[in-house]
Design an enzyme around this catalytic site. Structure first.
Site, PDB file in Angstrom:
ATOM      1  N   SER A  41       0.806  -1.223   0.000  1.00 35.71           N
ATOM      2  CA  SER A  41       0.000   0.000   0.000  1.00 35.71           C
ATOM      3  C   SER A  41       0.838   1.271   0.000  1.00 35.71           C
ATOM      4  O   SER A  41       0.336   2.334  -0.381  1.00 35.71           O
ATOM      5  CB  SER A  41      -0.933   0.013   1.215  1.00 35.71           C
ATOM      6  OG  SER A  41      -0.209  -0.134   2.418  1.00 35.71           O
ATOM      7  N   ASP A 324      -3.118   8.409   7.623  1.00 43.37           N
ATOM      8  CA  ASP A 324      -4.108   7.600   8.322  1.00 43.37           C
ATOM      9  C   ASP A 324      -3.378   6.771   9.378  1.00 43.37           C
ATOM     10  O   ASP A 324      -2.272   7.134   9.791  1.00 43.37           O
ATOM     11  CB  ASP A 324      -4.921   6.737   7.344  1.00 43.37           C
ATOM     12  CG  ASP A 324      -4.066   5.764   6.531  1.00 43.37           C
ATOM     13  OD1 ASP A 324      -2.916   5.494   6.923  1.00 43.37           O
ATOM     14  OD2 ASP A 324      -4.548   5.268   5.492  1.00 43.37           O
ATOM     15  N   HIS A 327      -0.285   4.878   7.093  1.00 42.66           N
ATOM     16  CA  HIS A 327       0.427   5.390   5.919  1.00 42.66           C
ATOM     17  C   HIS A 327       0.852   6.842   6.108  1.00 42.66           C
ATOM     18  O   HIS A 327       0.170   7.622   6.765  1.00 42.66           O
ATOM     19  CB  HIS A 327      -0.472   5.263   4.679  1.00 42.66           C
ATOM     20  CG  HIS A 327      -0.960   3.866   4.454  1.00 42.66           C
ATOM     21  ND1 HIS A 327      -2.224   3.450   4.839  1.00 42.66           N
ATOM     22  CD2 HIS A 327      -0.344   2.790   3.917  1.00 42.66           C
ATOM     23  CE1 HIS A 327      -2.362   2.173   4.542  1.00 42.66           C
ATOM     24  NE2 HIS A 327      -1.239   1.746   3.984  1.00 42.66           N
TER      25      HIS A 327
END
Length: 367
Positions: A41, A324, A327
């Site tokens: 991610s 978040d 990340h």
């Protein structure tokens, strides 16, 4: 080697980096002809958008600072792969495998997938994801397309083209935070000690990197796993106000073995270069080093740790480390991408000189 020879070698390397940078600024030529990205991610830019998974973020406030809005990047703006691509001199961002057109794959492809790991099962409790093994399979599909686009039907010519391309790989994070340290879903922590698990992971990782070498890759930038124990998400799960040492200590074992293995691969394949990119960053003093993310995150099982859709995030995003619960913000990605780009200089400097001589491309983009 004499001190004079060492000085001459150093001056030569500085000249190459300077010329490579000048090449982008003046002639608009990317420093490598193509850039291929493998990862999770931290580098995903849209490959998960159409998968059945909780690990996708194609909704606001994600992309609030990105020109195209929410694209599937786990960030308020650019991710680290975007920054590297821009510093390498590409006019456009490298496109995700899920949507890349034939005229775009010549410049490279992003195969990264949120939730993906070195091990096939890592992240499966969140839904679909594209493991590193499957990212490599997707790269084989790209190569078949490139045989017609750049190789004129010749696999040999295509591999020579790939020899010049940049490859960055960043895996291992989900093999810990979405596998080893989630015992309610995975048995790995009961089957292996941290030392055994790190060795198992790195051995598999080495085989995967060598598969890319077999397909034509020669310029590798391999990212260390991040210190996930310091993310707001993991600290919240463990009910701690500071980094989770048990997680970070296990990741240190992995990173140490990875660094050693890359040195072994450099010795095994003298025509290739495997560069280890450290996970630690030097932050400017104005960054808010806090366990609080910029956006309000979900605590539900569906999308746990992701920004709550359509909620307004913090306004001073440039002062936050975390976007978040897991990340980084675009600001941190710019710092990390810039440091990685400098570390990768042995891979792009010599190629940039070759492109300067050829001078057959005209693309530039600035961070």
């Amino acid at each position: 080697m004499s001190s004079l020879d060492m000085a001459s070698k150093y001056q030569a390397s500085i000249f190459l980096v300077f010329t490579a940078t000048l090449l982008v600024a003046v002639n608009g030529v990317p420093q490598v002809p193509c850039y291929f990205i493998f990862g999770d991610s931290l580098m995903d830019n849209g490959n998960n958008n159409h998968l059945h998974t909780n690990s996708k973020v194609n909704f606001p406030p994600y992309g609030i600072d990105f020109p195209d809005g929410p694209t599937g990047r786990f960030s308020n703006g650019r991710n680290i792969a975007d920054v590297i691509a821009q510093l390498l001199g590409f006019e456009n961002f490298i496109q995700p495998f899920a949507t890349a057109r034939s005229d775009e794959i010549i410049k490279g492809v992003n195969y990264a997938s949120g939730g993906a790991g070195i091990r096939e099962e890592s992240g499966q409790h969140m839904g679909e994801r594209i493991s590193l093994n499957n990212q490599i399979k997707n790269h084989r599909i790209t190569i078949l397309r490139l045989i017609l686009l750049v190789g004129r039907g010749s696999l040999v010519a295509t591999r020579k083209y790939l020899h010049k391309c940049m490859y960055t790989v960043g895996m291992g994070n989900n093999d810990y935070i979405n596998n080893y340290f989630v015992p309610e879903y995975y048995k790995t922590s009961s089957l292996y000690s941290p030392e055994e698990y790190a060795l198992l992971l790195v051995e598999q990782y080495s085989q995967q990197l060598q598969a890319l070498y077999t397909y034509g890759a020669r310029k590798f930038g391999v990212f260390a796993a991040g210190y996930s124990g310091c993310t707001p998400g993991m600290m919240a799960i463990y009910g701690m106000n500071s980094c989770v040492d048990s997680i970070n200590n296990a990741i240190v074992l992995f990173n140490t073995l990875l660094n050693t293995t890359l040195n072994d691969l450099n010795n095994k394949y003298p025509d290739a270069k495997f560069i280890y990119i450290d996970a630690s960053l030097q932050y400017p003093t104005d960054l808010n080093i806090t366990d609080k993310p910029c956006c309000e995150v979900s605590s539900s099982i569906d999308g746990k740790g992701n920004c709550i859709p359509d909620h307004i995030p913090c306004s001073n995003r440039k002062n936050y480390v975390f976007w978040d619960a897991f990340h980084p913000t675009e600001r941190v990605s710019i710092i990390g991408g810039t440091q990685a780009y400098k570390r990768l200089s042995p891979l792009y400097a010599s190629e940039a000189i070759s492109l300067l001589i050829d001078n057959d491309q005209s693309h530039v983009s600035d961070v």
